[in-house]
Enzyme design. Structure first.
Site, short mmCIF file in Angstrom:
data_model
loop_
_atom_site.label_atom_id
_atom_site.label_comp_id
_atom_site.label_asym_id
_atom_site.label_seq_id
_atom_site.Cartn_x
_atom_site.Cartn_y
_atom_site.Cartn_z
CG HIS A 247 -6.85 -2.91 3.17
ND1 HIS A 247 -6.12 -1.76 2.95
CD2 HIS A 247 -8.07 -2.69 2.63
CE1 HIS A 247 -6.88 -0.87 2.31
NE2 HIS A 247 -8.07 -1.41 2.11
CD GLU B 90 -9.10 6.24 0.30
OE1 GLU B 90 -8.13 6.23 -0.49
OE2 GLU B 90 -9.01 6.50 1.51
CB VAL B 91 -9.23 1.76 -4.95
CG1 VAL B 91 -8.90 1.26 -6.35
CG2 VAL B 91 -8.23 2.83 -4.50
CG ASN C 156 -12.25 -0.66 3.80
OD1 ASN C 156 -12.58 -1.12 4.88
ND2 ASN C 156 -11.09 -0.03 3.61
CG ASP D 271 -2.07 0.97 1.11
OD1 ASP D 271 -3.23 0.52 1.02
OD2 ASP D 271 -1.82 2.20 1.07
CB ILE D 272 0.87 4.21 -2.22
CG1 ILE D 272 1.98 5.06 -2.78
CG2 ILE D 272 -0.38 5.03 -1.95
CD1 ILE D 272 1.73 5.55 -4.19
CG HIS E 151 -8.78 -3.19 -2.28
ND1 HIS E 151 -9.71 -2.48 -3.00
CD2 HIS E 151 -8.59 -2.48 -1.14
CE1 HIS E 151 -10.06 -1.39 -2.33
NE2 HIS E 151 -9.39 -1.38 -1.17
P1 AMP Z 1 -9.77 1.35 0.28
O1 AMP Z 1 -10.03 2.57 1.10
O2 AMP Z 1 -10.17 0.06 0.99
O3 AMP Z 1 -10.41 1.45 -1.09
O4 AMP Z 1 -8.22 1.23 0.13
C1 AMP Z 1 -7.52 1.72 -0.98
C2 AMP Z 1 -6.07 1.67 -0.62
O5 AMP Z 1 -5.32 1.83 -1.81
C3 AMP Z 1 -5.61 2.75 0.34
O6 AMP Z 1 -5.06 2.16 1.51
C4 AMP Z 1 -4.55 3.53 -0.45
O7 AMP Z 1 -3.47 3.95 0.33
C5 AMP Z 1 -4.14 2.50 -1.48
N1 AMP Z 1 -3.58 3.04 -2.72
C6 AMP Z 1 -4.08 4.03 -3.48
N2 AMP Z 1 -3.32 4.24 -4.57
C7 AMP Z 1 -2.31 3.32 -4.50
C8 AMP Z 1 -1.19 3.02 -5.32
N3 AMP Z 1 -0.94 3.69 -6.48
N4 AMP Z 1 -0.36 2.02 -4.95
C9 AMP Z 1 -0.59 1.35 -3.80
N5 AMP Z 1 -1.63 1.58 -2.98
C10 AMP Z 1 -2.49 2.56 -3.32
#
Ligand code: AMP
Length: 116
Positions: free
Chosen positions: A105, A98-99, A90, A32-33, A103
């Site tokens: 974690h 967010e994405v 999530n 994770d970034i 996924h």
């Molecule tokens: P979520 O809130 O469950 O959708 O988690 C999305 C996760 O993706 C967050 O923890 C971000 O820090 C992570 N994230 C977003 N962009 C990137 C990226 N380019 N590379 C790695 N992790 C990312």
């Protein structure tokens, strides 16, 4: 509907880089970034799916099984099973997603705080 421009779709297409932990036919694992624990890895299936329910309902059972076997493989690879870890996924607005690509974690490396 699945957004082909989400950041994980771009990582899968190798349009943006990631720090790879593991890749196989069905899944990709990367750091994770913005880590929320000392070890914070994300695991994603390669098929287009928005969240857990979309994955379970749209992927064939072999793919679902292989994905979760890959999670187990990565837990071994990260050497976190003895001390423990947390798996989180999530979904949607209330889940704080967010994405919009399903996924998992993997949080480990220190004691993870309570969920609420
Ligand atoms: P979520 O809130 O469950 O959708 O988690 C999305 C996760 O993706 C967050 O923890 C971000 O820090 C992570 N994230 C977003 N962009 C990137 C990226 N380019 N590379 C790695 N992790 C990312």
């Amino acid at each position: 509907m699945y957004d082909d421009n989400n950041i994980f779709a771009k990582i899968l297409r190798k349009e943006i880089p990631c720090t790879l932990v593991h890749e196989d036919d069905v899944s990709l694992f990367f750091y994770d970034i913005r880590p929320q624990s000392k070890i914070h890895v994300l695991g994603i299936p390669k098929i287009k799916c928005i969240d857990f329910s979309d994955f379970i309902n749209s992927a064939d059972s072999k793919t679902v099984s292989l994905f979760f076997e890959s999670v187990e493989f990565v837990l071994d690879k990260l050497k976190i099973k003895e001390k423990g870890y947390r798996l989180v996924s999530n979904s949607g607005i209330d889940g704080g997603q967010e994405v919009p690509h399903f996924h998992i974690h993997i949080l480990a490396g220190e004691k993870i705080g309570k969920i609420n």
